[in-house]
Design a protein around this motif. Structure first.
Motif, PDB file in Angstrom:
ATOM      1  N   ASN A   1       0.724  -1.178   0.186  1.00 38.54           N
ATOM      2  CA  ASN A   1       0.035  -0.009  -0.115  1.00 38.54           C
ATOM      3  C   ASN A   1       1.089   1.208   0.113  1.00 38.54           C
ATOM      4  OD1 ASN A   1      -3.098  -0.880  -0.067  1.00 38.54           O
ATOM      5  ND2 ASN A   1      -2.200  -2.136   1.792  1.00 38.54           N
ATOM      6  N   GLY A   2       2.033   1.233  -0.348  1.00 39.53           N
ATOM      7  CA  GLY A   2       2.973   2.246  -0.324  1.00 39.53           C
ATOM      8  C   GLY A   2       3.556   2.776   0.761  1.00 39.53           C
ATOM      9  N   ALA A   3       3.641   2.112   1.898  1.00 42.56           N
ATOM     10  CA  ALA A   3       4.399   2.562   3.096  1.00 42.56           C
ATOM     11  C   ALA A   3       6.000   2.384   2.598  1.00 42.56           C
ATOM     12  CB  ALA A   3       4.351   1.788   3.961  1.00 42.56           C
ATOM     13  N   GLU A   4       6.807   3.683   3.139  1.00 40.94           N
ATOM     14  CA  GLU A   4       8.026   3.442   3.292  1.00 40.94           C
ATOM     15  C   GLU A   4       8.653   2.880   4.391  1.00 40.94           C
ATOM     16  OE1 GLU A   4      11.582   6.837   3.117  1.00 40.94           O
ATOM     17  OE2 GLU A   4       9.488   7.414   2.453  1.00 40.94           O
ATOM     18  N   PHE A   5       9.818   2.175   4.174  1.00 41.31           N
ATOM     19  CA  PHE A   5      10.523   1.617   5.245  1.00 41.31           C
ATOM     20  C   PHE A   5      11.903   1.895   5.238  1.00 41.31           C
ATOM     21  CE2 PHE A   5       6.938  -1.216   5.000  1.00 41.31           C
ATOM     22  CZ  PHE A   5       6.444  -1.415   6.297  1.00 41.31           C
ATOM     23  N   SER A   6      12.387   2.504   6.562  1.00 35.03           N
ATOM     24  CA  SER A   6      13.872   2.718   6.610  1.00 35.03           C
ATOM     25  C   SER A   6      14.723   1.509   6.821  1.00 35.03           C
ATOM     26  CB  SER A   6      14.190   3.847   7.845  1.00 35.03           C
ATOM     27  OG  SER A   6      13.624   3.438   8.948  1.00 35.03           O
ATOM     28  N   GLU A   7      14.210   0.601   7.353  1.00 40.84           N
ATOM     29  CA  GLU A   7      14.841  -0.898   7.648  1.00 40.84           C
ATOM     30  C   GLU A   7      13.692  -1.668   7.104  1.00 40.84           C
ATOM     31  OE1 GLU A   7      16.617  -2.057  11.063  1.00 40.84           O
ATOM     32  OE2 GLU A   7      17.039   0.220  11.460  1.00 40.84           O
ATOM     33  N   GLU A   8      14.269  -2.662   6.019  1.00 37.53           N
ATOM     34  CA  GLU A   8      13.156  -3.302   5.584  1.00 37.53           C
ATOM     35  C   GLU A   8      13.156  -4.712   6.649  1.00 37.53           C
ATOM     36  OE1 GLU A   8      11.468  -3.035   2.579  1.00 37.53           O
ATOM     37  OE2 GLU A   8      12.529  -1.299   2.439  1.00 37.53           O
ATOM     38  N   LEU A   9      12.234  -5.673   6.263  1.00 35.91           N
ATOM     39  CA  LEU A   9      11.889  -6.618   7.078  1.00 35.91           C
ATOM     40  C   LEU A   9      13.204  -7.504   7.442  1.00 35.91           C
ATOM     41  CD1 LEU A   9       9.551  -8.391   8.437  1.00 35.91           C
ATOM     42  CD2 LEU A   9       9.435  -9.643   6.538  1.00 35.91           C
ATOM     43  N   THR A  10      13.283  -7.832   8.616  1.00 35.23           N
ATOM     44  CA  THR A  10      14.924  -8.335   8.982  1.00 35.23           C
ATOM     45  C   THR A  10      14.080  -9.431  10.069  1.00 35.23           C
ATOM     46  OG1 THR A  10      15.768  -6.342   8.894  1.00 35.23           O
ATOM     47  CG2 THR A  10      16.795  -8.067  10.441  1.00 35.23           C
ATOM     48  N   THR A  11      14.974 -10.748   9.822  1.00 34.95           N
ATOM     49  CA  THR A  11      14.678 -11.696  10.590  1.00 34.95           C
ATOM     50  C   THR A  11      15.862 -11.802  11.754  1.00 34.95           C
ATOM     51  OG1 THR A  11      13.767 -12.902   8.897  1.00 34.95           O
ATOM     52  CG2 THR A  11      14.520 -14.440  10.543  1.00 34.95           C
ATOM     53  N   THR A  12      15.559 -11.808  12.945  1.00 40.67           N
ATOM     54  CA  THR A  12      16.585 -12.359  13.980  1.00 40.67           C
ATOM     55  C   THR A  12      16.081 -13.459  14.744  1.00 40.67           C
ATOM     56  OG1 THR A  12      15.248 -11.320  15.760  1.00 40.67           O
ATOM     57  CG2 THR A  12      16.579  -9.805  14.211  1.00 40.67           C
ATOM     58  N   LYS A  13      16.958 -14.013  15.821  1.00 44.21           N
ATOM     59  CA  LYS A  13      16.688 -15.273  16.552  1.00 44.21           C
ATOM     60  C   LYS A  13      15.425 -15.101  17.351  1.00 44.21           C
ATOM     61  CE  LYS A  13      20.114 -14.260  19.762  1.00 44.21           C
ATOM     62  NZ  LYS A  13      21.495 -14.540  20.002  1.00 44.21           N
ATOM     63  N   TRP A  14      15.010 -13.860  17.714  1.00 42.31           N
ATOM     64  CA  TRP A  14      13.929 -13.720  18.438  1.00 42.31           C
ATOM     65  C   TRP A  14      12.578 -13.443  17.479  1.00 42.31           C
ATOM     66  CZ3 TRP A  14      11.691  -9.051  17.619  1.00 42.31           C
ATOM     67  CH2 TRP A  14      12.633  -7.937  17.230  1.00 42.31           C
ATOM     68  N   GLY A  15      12.615 -13.170  16.222  1.00 34.07           N
ATOM     69  CA  GLY A  15      11.670 -12.963  15.479  1.00 34.07           C
ATOM     70  C   GLY A  15      11.684 -12.235  14.307  1.00 34.07           C
ATOM     71  N   LYS A  16      10.719 -11.316  13.820  1.00 31.80           N
ATOM     72  CA  LYS A  16      10.957 -10.308  12.735  1.00 31.80           C
ATOM     73  C   LYS A  16      10.723  -9.098  13.080  1.00 31.80           C
ATOM     74  CE  LYS A  16      10.251 -13.927   9.213  1.00 31.80           C
ATOM     75  NZ  LYS A  16       9.301 -14.270   8.105  1.00 31.80           N
ATOM     76  N   TYR A  17      11.145  -7.970  12.276  1.00 29.44           N
ATOM     77  CA  TYR A  17      10.872  -6.652  12.562  1.00 29.44           C
ATOM     78  C   TYR A  17      11.150  -5.861  11.227  1.00 29.44           C
ATOM     79  CZ  TYR A  17      15.711  -4.941  13.038  1.00 29.44           C
ATOM     80  OH  TYR A  17      16.840  -4.642  12.564  1.00 29.44           O
ATOM     81  N   ALA A  18      10.544  -4.859  11.135  1.00 33.67           N
ATOM     82  CA  ALA A  18      10.939  -3.709  10.382  1.00 33.67           C
ATOM     83  C   ALA A  18      10.643  -2.198  10.768  1.00 33.67           C
ATOM     84  CB  ALA A  18       9.990  -4.018   8.839  1.00 33.67           C
ATOM     85  N   ILE A  19      11.261  -1.117  10.174  1.00 32.61           N
ATOM     86  CA  ILE A  19      11.023   0.085  10.704  1.00 32.61           C
ATOM     87  C   ILE A  19      10.376   0.908   9.697  1.00 32.61           C
ATOM     88  CG2 ILE A  19      12.245   2.126  11.673  1.00 32.61           C
ATOM     89  CD1 ILE A  19      12.593  -0.324  13.346  1.00 32.61           C
ATOM     90  N   LEU A  20       9.022   1.455   9.975  1.00 30.41           N
ATOM     91  CA  LEU A  20       8.238   1.997   9.180  1.00 30.41           C
ATOM     92  C   LEU A  20       8.374   3.514   9.151  1.00 30.41           C
ATOM     93  CD1 LEU A  20       5.573   2.276   7.499  1.00 30.41           C
ATOM     94  CD2 LEU A  20       4.471   2.300   9.634  1.00 30.41           C
TER      95      LEU A  20
END
Length: 71
Positions: free
Chosen positions: A41-60
């Motif tokens: 839907n066009g959102a901008e991310f400064s950090e794309e989806l990242t996988t870590t040992k505890w889960g996933k995150y992204a910075i919107l």
């Protein structure tokens, strides 16, 4: 960052290895689903989806340049 966290589905608690502190997070599948929907839907991310040992995150990033974590 602002310190605001967006919940992406049911909350689960993970223990931070360094401090032993319990931290809330969402299911990695729910985070990925939210990320893909926002991206589509066009959102901008400064950090794309990242996988870590505890889960996933992204910075919107919002239109004013504020950043928010989805995890």
């Amino acid at each position: 960052r602002t310190g605001i966290w967006f919940q992406c589905g049911p909350v689960r608690m993970n223990r931070q290895e360094a401090t032993g502190q319990l931290l809330p997070s969402s299911s990695p599948d729910d985070v990925e689903k939210a990320y893909l929907e926002l991206k589509e839907n066009g959102a901008e991310f400064s950090e794309e989806l990242t996988t870590t040992k505890w889960g996933k995150y992204a910075i919107l990033r919002d239109p004013d340049g504020n950043e928010f974590e989805i995890s």
